[in-house]
Design a protein around this motif. Structure first.
Motif, PDB file in Angstrom:
ATOM      1  N   GLU A 665       0.816  -1.207   0.000  1.00 18.39           N
ATOM      2  CA  GLU A 665       0.000   0.000   0.000  1.00 18.39           C
ATOM      3  C   GLU A 665       0.854   1.262   0.000  1.00 18.39           C
ATOM      4  N   ASP A 666       2.126   1.155   0.420  1.00 17.79           N
ATOM      5  CA  ASP A 666       3.022   2.313   0.458  1.00 17.79           C
ATOM      6  C   ASP A 666       3.666   2.586  -0.897  1.00 17.79           C
ATOM      7  N   LEU A 667       3.409   1.756  -1.883  1.00 12.53           N
ATOM      8  CA  LEU A 667       4.136   1.828  -3.146  1.00 12.53           C
ATOM      9  C   LEU A 667       3.217   2.287  -4.275  1.00 12.53           C
ATOM     10  N   PRO A 668       3.781   2.947  -5.296  1.00 16.41           N
ATOM     11  CA  PRO A 668       2.968   3.407  -6.425  1.00 16.41           C
ATOM     12  C   PRO A 668       2.520   2.235  -7.293  1.00 16.41           C
ATOM     13  N   ALA A 669       1.248   1.963  -7.313  1.00 15.50           N
ATOM     14  CA  ALA A 669       0.741   0.755  -7.964  1.00 15.50           C
ATOM     15  C   ALA A 669       0.797   0.837  -9.476  1.00 15.50           C
ATOM     16  N   GLY A 670       0.637   2.021 -10.045  1.00 15.51           N
ATOM     17  CA  GLY A 670       0.500   2.104 -11.495  1.00 15.51           C
ATOM     18  C   GLY A 670       1.789   2.110 -12.272  1.00 15.51           C
ATOM     19  N   SER A 671       2.882   2.602 -11.679  1.00 22.03           N
ATOM     20  CA  SER A 671       4.109   2.802 -12.455  1.00 22.03           C
ATOM     21  C   SER A 671       5.224   1.828 -12.115  1.00 22.03           C
ATOM     22  N   LEU A 672       5.246   1.270 -10.914  1.00 24.71           N
ATOM     23  CA  LEU A 672       6.396   0.499 -10.445  1.00 24.71           C
ATOM     24  C   LEU A 672       6.555  -0.804 -11.223  1.00 24.71           C
ATOM     25  N   HIS A 673       7.728  -0.969 -11.868  1.00 25.14           N
ATOM     26  CA  HIS A 673       7.968  -2.218 -12.602  1.00 25.14           C
ATOM     27  C   HIS A 673       9.180  -2.989 -12.089  1.00 25.14           C
ATOM     28  N   GLY A 674       9.909  -2.435 -11.115  1.00 23.15           N
ATOM     29  CA  GLY A 674      11.026  -3.153 -10.513  1.00 23.15           C
ATOM     30  C   GLY A 674      11.103  -2.853  -9.031  1.00 23.15           C
ATOM     31  N   LEU A 675      11.109  -3.887  -8.169  1.00 25.07           N
ATOM     32  CA  LEU A 675      11.152  -3.707  -6.722  1.00 25.07           C
ATOM     33  C   LEU A 675      12.153  -4.686  -6.119  1.00 25.07           C
ATOM     34  N   TRP A 676      13.103  -4.137  -5.329  1.00 21.96           N
ATOM     35  CA  TRP A 676      14.082  -4.965  -4.619  1.00 21.96           C
ATOM     36  C   TRP A 676      13.994  -4.651  -3.138  1.00 21.96           C
ATOM     37  N   LEU A 677      13.892  -5.666  -2.310  1.00 23.75           N
ATOM     38  CA  LEU A 677      13.826  -5.530  -0.859  1.00 23.75           C
ATOM     39  C   LEU A 677      15.074  -6.163  -0.256  1.00 23.75           C
ATOM     40  N   GLU A 678      15.758  -5.418   0.607  1.00 25.63           N
ATOM     41  CA  GLU A 678      17.040  -5.873   1.140  1.00 25.63           C
ATOM     42  C   GLU A 678      17.114  -5.594   2.638  1.00 25.63           C
ATOM     43  N   GLY A 679      18.122  -6.163   3.291  1.00 28.02           N
ATOM     44  CA  GLY A 679      18.335  -5.934   4.713  1.00 28.02           C
ATOM     45  C   GLY A 679      17.243  -6.554   5.553  1.00 28.02           C
ATOM     46  N   GLY A 680      16.794  -5.817   6.581  1.00 28.02           N
ATOM     47  CA  GLY A 680      15.815  -6.355   7.517  1.00 28.02           C
ATOM     48  C   GLY A 680      14.384  -5.967   7.226  1.00 28.02           C
ATOM     49  N   MET A 681      14.105  -5.400   6.052  1.00 25.71           N
ATOM     50  CA  MET A 681      12.726  -5.023   5.710  1.00 25.71           C
ATOM     51  C   MET A 681      11.800  -6.230   5.810  1.00 25.71           C
ATOM     52  N   ARG A 682      10.646  -6.047   6.446  1.00 24.48           N
ATOM     53  CA  ARG A 682       9.678  -7.145   6.530  1.00 24.48           C
ATOM     54  C   ARG A 682       8.288  -6.623   6.173  1.00 24.48           C
ATOM     55  N   PRO A 683       7.468  -7.442   5.553  1.00 26.59           N
ATOM     56  CA  PRO A 683       6.121  -6.990   5.154  1.00 26.59           C
ATOM     57  C   PRO A 683       5.190  -6.905   6.350  1.00 26.59           C
ATOM     58  N   ALA A 684       4.279  -5.966   6.308  1.00 28.36           N
ATOM     59  CA  ALA A 684       3.347  -5.783   7.427  1.00 28.36           C
ATOM     60  C   ALA A 684       2.373  -6.951   7.527  1.00 28.36           C
ATOM     61  N   ASN A 685       1.908  -7.464   6.392  1.00 27.26           N
ATOM     62  CA  ASN A 685       0.908  -8.546   6.382  1.00 27.26           C
ATOM     63  C   ASN A 685       1.285  -9.597   5.345  1.00 27.26           C
ATOM     64  N   GLY A 686       2.441 -10.178   5.480  1.00 23.84           N
ATOM     65  CA  GLY A 686       2.892 -11.114   4.460  1.00 23.84           C
ATOM     66  C   GLY A 686       2.980 -10.393   3.125  1.00 23.84           C
ATOM     67  N   LEU A 687       2.727 -11.105   2.049  1.00 28.67           N
ATOM     68  CA  LEU A 687       2.789 -10.494   0.712  1.00 28.67           C
ATOM     69  C   LEU A 687       1.409 -10.080   0.214  1.00 28.67           C
ATOM     70  N   ARG A 688       0.442  -9.992   1.125  1.00 28.04           N
ATOM     71  CA  ARG A 688      -0.911  -9.621   0.739  1.00 28.04           C
ATOM     72  C   ARG A 688      -0.923  -8.223   0.095  1.00 28.04           C
ATOM     73  N   GLY A 689      -1.550  -8.109  -1.033  1.00 27.26           N
ATOM     74  CA  GLY A 689      -1.649  -6.839  -1.737  1.00 27.26           C
ATOM     75  C   GLY A 689      -0.617  -6.647  -2.826  1.00 27.26           C
ATOM     76  N   LEU A 690       0.381  -7.551  -2.895  1.00 26.79           N
ATOM     77  CA  LEU A 690       1.441  -7.386  -3.891  1.00 26.79           C
ATOM     78  C   LEU A 690       0.890  -7.509  -5.310  1.00 26.79           C
ATOM     79  N   ALA A 691      -0.138  -8.293  -5.504  1.00 24.36           N
ATOM     80  CA  ALA A 691      -0.715  -8.445  -6.841  1.00 24.36           C
ATOM     81  C   ALA A 691      -1.337  -7.155  -7.338  1.00 24.36           C
ATOM     82  N   GLY A 692      -1.579  -6.221  -6.415  1.00 28.05           N
ATOM     83  CA  GLY A 692      -2.109  -4.925  -6.830  1.00 28.05           C
ATOM     84  C   GLY A 692      -1.105  -4.065  -7.566  1.00 28.05           C
ATOM     85  N   LEU A 693       0.188  -4.428  -7.525  1.00 26.55           N
ATOM     86  CA  LEU A 693       1.209  -3.700  -8.292  1.00 26.55           C
ATOM     87  C   LEU A 693       1.179  -4.253  -9.711  1.00 26.55           C
ATOM     88  N   ARG A 694       0.264  -3.757 -10.498  1.00 29.05           N
ATOM     89  CA  ARG A 694      -0.072  -4.366 -11.777  1.00 29.05           C
ATOM     90  C   ARG A 694       1.067  -4.312 -12.790  1.00 29.05           C
TER      91      ARG A 694
END
Length: 825
Positions: A665-694
């Motif tokens: 929900e914190d990410l721009p859903a319409g434009s983002l085409h590349g996402l890298w997560l590193e270090g200790g970042m953890r999702p708030a609710n698992g990967l729920r909602g990731l499919a919304g990044l079309r």
């Protein structure tokens, strides 16, 4: 294959960070630094800071850590086996030894709460360093958790990448820049003011010294490490504004201050001993340490050496027996100390080497000196022997060095000896021209240097090397880069005219090195002679001070990419950005609290924010035209919600400490085409909602964000554009038997999740990822054993397989179709 998008131009010095934050980013560090550069001081600071209850914010990574300070000079004094953790405290003579609960150190290290500070690889005799490496490897492998490790050494003591296989990152303590030196001098005089009645005199000395360092190149070169800079400050005040010339004279003046003038300054009685008999005995102690490859000795050994010498030094014998004389030195000289009861060393290795050189010259041990030319522990001793010797003695030393180099068994050893001889020329106030020419001829055979390492070694020769380095027109691009590295490390303004000849060079790495070197020279002069002439295309303009930023503004330069570091203040950044439009900006360890200075930056396309611990407010990002963003969150308090307003953002990397939360929900859903997560970042609710990044096509997941359930895998399967995926191999353990990610064409699997986890994942790939064309197996594969690739033969579209393990560990490659290319390293 998933590729990084923030790759920077390789340069000779790609990473400038504050020394006290090195372990915040890399849990294992091998830190190189010259004598007096502050290695041991850093070790002590880290230990004391970790032991505090109120750890500073920028050192939060030390919170709740237990420091283990392990000075190798002490641990190897008797040549005994290096200690296991249960013996750490006893081995260093800690008064706490034996008072801790049984097994407490094992529990601390197993829990990943340790701060292991191993100081002084160079102080271990060369023959024992391999044993020391094995000891370190065993410790690091046994306690392979979240412990932090710092190992220090002088640069030449161990080969490049000496501990790389064990996950250690190599860093080097940089010499102090002119701005650093000025800050040191100002703070030294500020610290000297309390308890004095001469503030005006100290102010005058401070101004005089700053002017002298700036205008006298030789003095400026000597002041580039904390030890020498502090020594120069003390001598300048002690001598009422007069400073001796050259390193030898500075050391002699310092010894005089410590041995006699020190007592007079403290209103004590005139010392019982003149300086000369004191030096006679002290240099015997120093020479014994050097010849035995040690920096510490037992008190009983020191007293034995003194006892044997006393009949020849009647003035010292008048004080009493050897024990009384030793006590006199320990309490009055300021040169010896007893770090633990029963052990003695010099207050700094530099004084040991100088006094040892004095003894070697008096005993005419010139063959012994030259015979140790390839031993890094003897380099400063040989240099000081040249400075202390008479002309004929110097000539003998140089001839012996050249003879040794001429018959050296290998090119590396030969180069080392020739470079040492060349570096010693600066200590030779008088020398036969034929000998000097012979040294310069040998040095010329090493030019141009073939690597940055060789280039830095050449720079240690000093300004002499500038006359031997070739012009840019005679060099290939790579050779030109190495020549510029050498010249930019010469600690003298004499390097500026030479470097200016390369300012118009077309090779990007050459121009990048010229930018990196700016902080090593006078800011304005370097800007006028070099920076203003550089083609800024494609360069990261690394700015390390407000003065450099002001010079860019004054010259009207508008770099495409600006890289702001620790020494740049928020006020200076705001002033610059208010008048200049930015295209690409890097904030690396910058002292900024918010990004308000970016308001109105309508051309800003790329932003990298790395290790800015004070930054918690990202609200100014909303609405910026960013297309590429790399953000290292300083902690869980950083709110990522403003990122959702970046309507043009296509590529995003998020890094953070453990516990930092992200959400789709914190990410721009319409434009983002590349996402890298590193270090200790953890999702708030698992990967729920990731499919919304079309639009998301490429996704790289860190350990804390890997799919951990069937629901997470289903979310990945619903992503319409996903083609490139990177995740931990162990996460495939939660992959449902029926799950299929039919559109993923490129997959990177990271090992390290448990024994054989990677091999188990390989067996799942044909069914779960039937469209794979590109497969990479990488990461920590130490527990994997052999990797069997045979299951991948079932993938009809497979074209490339990359494995970061030697070919001798790869099995089943013959089963792959001939259309598949196999890469293994």
């Amino acid at each position: 294959m998933l590729h990084g998008i923030f790759d920077r131009l390789p340069s000779e010095a790609p990473d400038h960070r504050p020394a006290d934050r090195a372990l915040a980013d890399s849990p294992r560090i091998l830190l190189r630094g010259e004598a007096g550069s502050g290695k041991s001081t850093l070790v002590q600071w880290l230990a004391v800071t970790a032991a505090r209850h109120d750890v500073p914010e920028h050192a939060a990574y030390l919170q709740d850590r237990i420091p283990f300070v392990l000075p190798l000079r002490t641990l190897t004094r008797h040549g005994e086996a290096l200690p296991a953790p249960k013996d750490f405290l006893a081995a260093v003579g800690s008064p706490l030894a034996g008072s801790q609960p049984a097994g407490w150190e094992h529990r601390v290290l197993t829990a990943g709460r340790g701060l292991i500070l191993v100081d002084g690889i160079d102080e271990v005799p060369d023959a024992e360093r391999e044993r020391t490496r094995t000891w370190l490897r065993d410790l690091a492998e046994t306690y392979d958790g979240d412990n932090r490790w710092l190992v220090t050494s002088r640069p030449p003591a161990v080969a490049e990448n000496w501990l790389a296989e064990d996950g250690f990152t190599e860093l080097t303590l940089s010499p102090m820049s002119p701005a650093d030196i000025a800050t040191f001098v100002e703070r030294w005089h500020r610290a000297a003011r309390p308890g004095t009645d001469d503030d005006a005199g100290l102010d005058r000395y401070e101004r005089q010294l700053l002017t002298a360092i700036r205008t006298k190149p030789d003095l400026g070169r000597l002041a580039t490490n904390p030890l020498m800079c502090g020594l120069i400050c003390a001598l300048h005040r002690d001598r009422h504004g007069y400073l001796p010339q050259g390193r030898k004279d500075l050391y002699e003046a310092a010894l005089s201050m410590l041995l006699s003038r020190r007592d007079r300054e403290r209103d004590m009685a005139v010392p019982d001993l003149r300086e000369e008999p004191q030096l006679d005995l002290l240099q015997r102690l120093a020479y014994w340490l050097i010849k035995n490859g040690r920096t510490e000795m037992d008190r009983s050994r020191a007293e034995t050496i003194i006892d044997r010498a006393l009949p020849a030094v009647p003035e010292a014998a008048a004080l009493g027996d050897a024990s009384a004389v030793f006590a006199y030195f320990l309490n009055r000289s300021g040169l010896l100390r007893e770090p633990v009861p029963g052990t003695v060393d010099f207050i700094h290795r530099t004084f040991q080497d100088f006094l040892g050189a004095r003894a070697a010259v008096e005993e005419s041990d010139f063959g012994l000196l030259a015979g140790h030319a390839a031993d890094d522990q003897w380099e400063d001793v040989i240099g000081m022997a040249v400075a202390l010797g008479r002309p004929r003695e110097r000539e003998t030393i140089f001839q012996a060095l050249l003879a040794l180099g001429d018959k050296a068994p290998g090119k590396r050893t030969q180069a080392r000896v020739y470079l040492l001889a060349a570096a010693c020329l600066e200590h030779a106030t008088s020398l036969a021209p034929s000998v000097r020419e012979a040294v310069e001829r040998r040095t010329a055979t090493l030019i141009p240097p073939e690597s940055p390492e060789q280039a830095r070694a050449l720079a240690e020769v000093g300004p002499l090397i500038l006359g031997l380095l070739p012009e840019p027109e005679k060099l290939s691009d790579e050779a030109a880069f190495h020549v510029v590295v050498a010249a930019s490390h010469v600690k003298s303004d004499a390097a500026l005219p030479f470097l200016a000849r390369f300012a118009g060079h077309p090779y990007q790495a050459v121009r990048a090195q010229l930018v990196w070197a700016w902080s090593r020279f006078d800011c304005t002069r370097y800007a006028d002679e070099i920076i203003t002439r550089l083609d800024p295309s494609g360069l990261d303009f690394t700015i390390q001070s407000d003065a450099q930023l002001r010079e860019l503004d004054r010259l009207g330069l508008r770099p495409d990419r600006l890289d702001l570091r620790t020494g740049v203040s928020s006020a200076a950044v705001a002033a610059y950005t208010s008048r200049n439009r930015l295209t690409e900006l890097i904030l690396a360890s910058a002292t900024v609290h918010d990004l308000g200075f970016l308001a109105g930056q309508e051309n800003l396309r790329l932003l990298i924010v790395d290790d800015c611990p004070a930054l918690v407010d990202l609200s100014a990002l909303a609405g910026l035209p960013l297309e590429v963003l790399s953000l290292t969150a300083s902690g869980p308090d950083v709110g990522l919600r403003p990122l959702a307003g970046l309507s043009r953002l296509g590529l995003l990397t998020l890094r953070g400490r453990a516990g930092t939360v992200w959400s789709p929900e914190d990410l721009p859903a319409g434009s983002l085409h590349g996402l890298w997560l590193e270090g200790g970042m953890r999702p708030a609710n698992g990967l729920r909602g990731l499919a919304g990044l079309r639009a998301l096509r490429s996704l790289g997941l860190n350990s804390a964000s890997n799919p951990a359930s069937a629901e997470d895998w289903e979310e990945l399967g619903r992503m319409p554009a996903l083609r490139d995926l990177a995740l931990n191999a162990s996460s495939l353990e939660t992959l449902p038997p029926t799950a299929v990610l039919a559109d993923v064409a490129s997959l990177t699997l990271l090992g390290g999740g448990g024994e054989r986890a990677l091999q188990a994942a390989v067996h799942r790939l044909p069914e779960a990822f039937p469209s794979l064309a590109d497969c990479t197996l990488t990461g920590d594969m130490s527990a994997e054993g052999d990797i069997d690739l045979a299951p991948l033969a079932e993938l009809p579209g497979l074209r490339l397989v990359s494995v970061t393990a030697g070919r001798d560990r790869v099995r089943g490659a013959a089963e792959l179709p001939s259309s598949v290319t196999l890469l293994s390293t």
